[in-house]
Design an enzyme around this catalytic site. Sequence first.
Site, short mmCIF file in Angstrom:
data_model
loop_
_atom_site.label_atom_id
_atom_site.label_comp_id
_atom_site.label_asym_id
_atom_site.label_seq_id
_atom_site.Cartn_x
_atom_site.Cartn_y
_atom_site.Cartn_z
N ASP A 32 -2.78 -7.33 18.76
CA ASP A 32 -3.02 -6.13 17.96
C ASP A 32 -4.51 -5.83 17.93
O ASP A 32 -5.34 -6.74 17.79
CB ASP A 32 -2.50 -6.32 16.53
CG ASP A 32 -2.34 -5.01 15.79
OD1 ASP A 32 -3.37 -4.37 15.50
OD2 ASP A 32 -1.19 -4.61 15.52
N LYS A 33 -4.84 -4.57 18.03
CA LYS A 33 -6.24 -4.13 18.05
C LYS A 33 -6.85 -4.05 16.66
O LYS A 33 -8.07 -3.93 16.50
CB LYS A 33 -6.33 -2.76 18.73
CG LYS A 33 -7.72 -2.29 19.09
CD LYS A 33 -7.68 -0.97 19.82
CE LYS A 33 -9.07 -0.46 20.16
NZ LYS A 33 -9.02 0.83 20.90
N THR A 120 10.55 6.73 19.69
CA THR A 120 10.81 7.55 18.53
C THR A 120 11.77 8.69 18.84
O THR A 120 11.82 9.17 19.99
CB THR A 120 9.47 8.15 18.01
OG1 THR A 120 9.74 9.15 17.02
CG2 THR A 120 8.70 8.81 19.15
N ASP A 121 12.47 9.16 17.81
CA ASP A 121 13.35 10.32 17.99
C ASP A 121 12.56 11.60 18.25
O ASP A 121 13.12 12.61 18.71
CB ASP A 121 14.27 10.50 16.78
CG ASP A 121 13.54 10.74 15.46
OD1 ASP A 121 12.30 10.74 15.43
OD2 ASP A 121 14.24 10.91 14.44
N GLU A 122 11.27 11.58 17.99
CA GLU A 122 10.46 12.79 18.17
C GLU A 122 10.36 13.23 19.62
O GLU A 122 10.01 14.37 19.90
CB GLU A 122 9.07 12.60 17.56
CG GLU A 122 9.11 12.40 16.05
CD GLU A 122 7.75 12.51 15.39
OE1 GLU A 122 6.93 13.35 15.84
OE2 GLU A 122 7.49 11.76 14.44
N TYR A 144 1.40 13.54 20.00
CA TYR A 144 1.97 12.21 19.76
C TYR A 144 3.29 12.04 20.47
O TYR A 144 3.48 11.08 21.24
CB TYR A 144 2.14 11.97 18.26
CG TYR A 144 3.14 10.87 17.96
CD1 TYR A 144 2.90 9.56 18.38
CD2 TYR A 144 4.33 11.14 17.28
CE1 TYR A 144 3.84 8.56 18.13
CE2 TYR A 144 5.25 10.15 17.02
CZ TYR A 144 5.00 8.85 17.45
OH TYR A 144 5.92 7.86 17.21
N LYS A 148 4.49 9.57 23.66
CA LYS A 148 5.58 8.60 23.60
C LYS A 148 6.64 8.90 24.66
O LYS A 148 7.20 7.98 25.26
CB LYS A 148 6.21 8.60 22.20
CG LYS A 148 5.32 8.00 21.13
CD LYS A 148 5.00 6.53 21.37
CE LYS A 148 6.21 5.64 21.17
NZ LYS A 148 5.86 4.19 21.30
N LEU A 200 2.97 19.00 0.03
CA LEU A 200 4.22 19.32 0.69
C LEU A 200 3.98 20.42 1.71
O LEU A 200 3.55 21.52 1.36
CB LEU A 200 5.26 19.77 -0.34
CG LEU A 200 6.65 20.15 0.21
CD1 LEU A 200 7.30 18.97 0.92
CD2 LEU A 200 7.54 20.67 -0.91
N TYR A 201 4.27 20.11 2.98
CA TYR A 201 4.05 21.08 4.04
C TYR A 201 4.98 22.29 3.90
O TYR A 201 6.20 22.15 3.74
CB TYR A 201 4.32 20.45 5.41
CG TYR A 201 3.18 19.65 5.99
CD1 TYR A 201 1.89 20.17 6.03
CD2 TYR A 201 3.39 18.38 6.52
CE1 TYR A 201 0.84 19.44 6.58
CE2 TYR A 201 2.35 17.64 7.07
CZ TYR A 201 1.08 18.18 7.09
OH TYR A 201 0.05 17.46 7.63
N ASP A 266 1.61 24.68 6.60
CA ASP A 266 2.47 23.87 7.44
C ASP A 266 1.71 23.30 8.62
O ASP A 266 0.72 23.89 9.09
CB ASP A 266 3.66 24.71 7.94
CG ASP A 266 4.88 23.87 8.25
OD1 ASP A 266 4.79 22.62 8.15
OD2 ASP A 266 5.92 24.45 8.61
N ARG A 267 2.16 22.15 9.10
CA ARG A 267 1.59 21.51 10.28
C ARG A 267 1.83 22.40 11.51
O ARG A 267 2.89 23.02 11.65
CB ARG A 267 2.26 20.15 10.47
CG ARG A 267 1.94 19.46 11.79
CD ARG A 267 2.89 18.31 12.02
NE ARG A 267 2.65 17.20 11.13
CZ ARG A 267 3.54 16.25 10.88
NH1 ARG A 267 4.74 16.30 11.44
NH2 ARG A 267 3.26 15.26 10.07
N GLY A 269 3.09 23.47 14.96
CA GLY A 269 4.20 23.04 15.79
C GLY A 269 5.17 22.12 15.09
O GLY A 269 5.83 21.30 15.73
#
Length: 318
Positions: A32-33, A120-122, A144, A148, A200-201, A266-267, A269
């Site tokens: 681990d870094k 990830t599911d993303e 991100y 992935k 809250l976005y 909102d974020r 995308g």
Amino acid sequence: MNLLVTGAAGFIGSAYVRALLAEGGTDITVLDKLTYAGTLTNLPAGHPRLEFVHGDICDADLVDKLMAGADQVVHFAAESHVDRSIEGADVFVRTNVLGTQTLLDAALRHGVGPFVHVSTDEVYGSVETGARTESDPLAPTSPYSASKASADLMALSYHRTHGLDVRVTRCSNNYGPHQFPEKVVPLFVTNLLDGEKVPLYGDGRNVRDWLHVEDHCRGVDLVRVQGRPGETYNLGGGTELSNRELTGLLLEACGAGWDRVEHVADRKGHDLRYSVDWTKARTELGYRPRRDFATGLAQTVAWYRDHRDWWEPLKRRR
């Protein structure tokens, strides 16, 4: 057996290591870094079957040395916060893509496998209806998730081209103890415990499927032990909530009202909904989450309430 686990000073990797050490029988080397999201306080100090190595998965010489003494690999190490990837993608590409390729090259040289790549599911992108299966196309939207998805494809290519025993997992949103307080559950809980507001976005309609970290780690180990080489396994939690619904549950758990919520822009995308079909993991491996969400969330809130000494220093360096 010696198991090399990358990124195990972080949230999910440390939960996996703690679970394996409790079971006994496996010697574990953690690489681990120790970036901002990793801390040695997540790991049991001085455990006789645990060796910690401070280093970077992009360091080819170090990775080669460690891989030479490993029998199997579980690869958690990743930059994972979407907001940070939007601000700057370079470290995500370096760690998530080039770091994974460095590990794969070393595993291939030394004949190490299984090599479990945790994703990830993303990578599937936003899902309007239904749930994504492992054979659905990847459609990442953030830097991100794109990094992935690239790492997933790189890992699977080493199986298809070289025959390396690679197995990929794709999980839904994790929650539980020891999660760095930039992610929504620990951020909201620790803010509420400190009397602060929570951001809250947008309108809070974005939907995520929630999976307790210990259930996720059991799924990862099922894939390591029973999974098939070259296969991908979705690991879902079965509890879909909008961010607004989740916020309401966290407010209630912390004894706070909606006046503590600050609506923020909102974020960029921001995917509306993630959902994975985990039939394959259930039928092939017997995977099934054990922790119901209400119990898991209550236990998680209680853990943060009782462990200020763990999260307060981390919030100061966030």
